[in-house]
Design a protein around this motif. Structure first.
Motif, PDB file in Angstrom:
ATOM      1  N   THR A   1       0.827  -1.202   0.000  1.00 15.77           N
ATOM      2  CA  THR A   1       0.000   0.000   0.000  1.00 15.77           C
ATOM      3  C   THR A   1       0.863   1.254   0.000  1.00 15.77           C
ATOM      4  O   THR A   1       2.042   1.215   0.360  1.00 15.77           O
ATOM      5  N   CYS A   2       0.249   2.350  -0.387  1.00  7.85           N
ATOM      6  CA  CYS A   2       0.882   3.669  -0.352  1.00  7.85           C
ATOM      7  C   CYS A   2      -0.207   4.678  -0.022  1.00  7.85           C
ATOM      8  O   CYS A   2      -1.202   4.777  -0.743  1.00  7.85           O
ATOM      9  N   ASP A   3      -0.040   5.405   1.073  1.00  9.43           N
ATOM     10  CA  ASP A   3      -1.008   6.418   1.485  1.00  9.43           C
ATOM     11  C   ASP A   3      -0.634   7.776   0.909  1.00  9.43           C
ATOM     12  O   ASP A   3       0.544   8.160   0.908  1.00  9.43           O
ATOM     13  N   VAL A   4      -1.647   8.496   0.438  1.00 10.34           N
ATOM     14  CA  VAL A   4      -1.467   9.868  -0.038  1.00 10.34           C
ATOM     15  C   VAL A   4      -2.589  10.723   0.518  1.00 10.34           C
ATOM     16  O   VAL A   4      -3.647  10.217   0.877  1.00 10.34           O
ATOM     17  N   ARG A   5      -2.341  12.006   0.596  1.00  6.75           N
ATOM     18  CA  ARG A   5      -3.357  12.954   1.035  1.00  6.75           C
ATOM     19  C   ARG A   5      -3.945  13.641  -0.193  1.00  6.75           C
ATOM     20  O   ARG A   5      -3.221  14.011  -1.116  1.00  6.75           O
ATOM     21  N   VAL A   6      -5.260  13.820  -0.183  1.00  5.22           N
ATOM     22  CA  VAL A   6      -5.964  14.516  -1.268  1.00  5.22           C
ATOM     23  C   VAL A   6      -5.860  16.021  -1.029  1.00  5.22           C
ATOM     24  O   VAL A   6      -6.204  16.507   0.052  1.00  5.22           O
ATOM     25  N   ASN A   7      -5.366  16.743  -2.029  1.00  3.70           N
ATOM     26  CA  ASN A   7      -5.270  18.201  -1.938  1.00  3.70           C
ATOM     27  C   ASN A   7      -6.416  18.908  -2.641  1.00  3.70           C
ATOM     28  O   ASN A   7      -6.802  20.008  -2.256  1.00  3.70           O
ATOM     29  N   ARG A   8      -6.921  18.250  -3.701  1.00  6.46           N
ATOM     30  CA  ARG A   8      -7.943  18.892  -4.532  1.00  6.46           C
ATOM     31  C   ARG A   8      -8.611  17.819  -5.369  1.00  6.46           C
ATOM     32  O   ARG A   8      -7.973  16.849  -5.755  1.00  6.46           O
ATOM     33  N   VAL A   9      -9.893  18.017  -5.668  1.00  7.55           N
ATOM     34  CA  VAL A   9     -10.621  17.143  -6.589  1.00  7.55           C
ATOM     35  C   VAL A   9     -11.307  18.051  -7.605  1.00  7.55           C
ATOM     36  O   VAL A   9     -12.075  18.942  -7.230  1.00  7.55           O
ATOM     37  N   THR A  10     -11.002  17.841  -8.895  1.00  6.64           N
ATOM     38  CA  THR A  10     -11.578  18.653  -9.962  1.00  6.64           C
ATOM     39  C   THR A  10     -12.283  17.738 -10.943  1.00  6.64           C
ATOM     40  O   THR A  10     -11.722  16.726 -11.359  1.00  6.64           O
TER      41      THR A  10
END
Length: 118
Positions: A57-66
């Motif tokens: 797995t690799c966790d990432v943070r969402v900065n923006r959704v367009t």
């Protein structure tokens, strides 16, 4: 990545090649179809990408959704190098449409700006 009690974590599968680009910090835009389960995805959420059938797995943070109407508009709006720095725009469009056929694209395309945890 430490998650607070209010942090929402979404698990999404990702192909190995894209997973490696995300894990290296080279892929900063994830492309998805606007499925109902992603409609409330928001900045601050965490996506836990998993290679299907593995524990990797690799966790990432969402900065923006367009949201975009088509994958072409998404690539033009976000820049192909942010989606996949290892492929041309034309190759990326072909790859995305192989994963998501026209009836899926008709739901709308999401550009999810992501970053690795600090």
């Amino acid at each position: 990545m430490t998650e607070s009690a209010t942090t929402r974590v979404r698990e999404l599968n990702l192909y190995r090649g894209y997973f490696d680009l995300v894990a290296a910090g080279q892929k900063t835009i994830e492309v998805r179809v606007k499925y109902p389960h992603l409609e409330d995805l928001a900045p601050g959420d965490v996506i836990r990408f998993r290679i299907k059938g593995t524990d990797e797995t690799c966790d990432v943070r969402v900065n923006r959704v367009t949201e975009y109407k088509t994958f072409e508009e998404l690539l033009d709006g976000e820049g192909p190098a942010n989606v996949n720095p290892a492929s041309s725009r034309e190759q990326q469009l072909a790859n995305i449409r192989e994963i998501y056929p026209a009836e899926k694209e008709a739901l709308g395309a999401l550009a999810i700006a992501i970053e690795l945890p600090q």
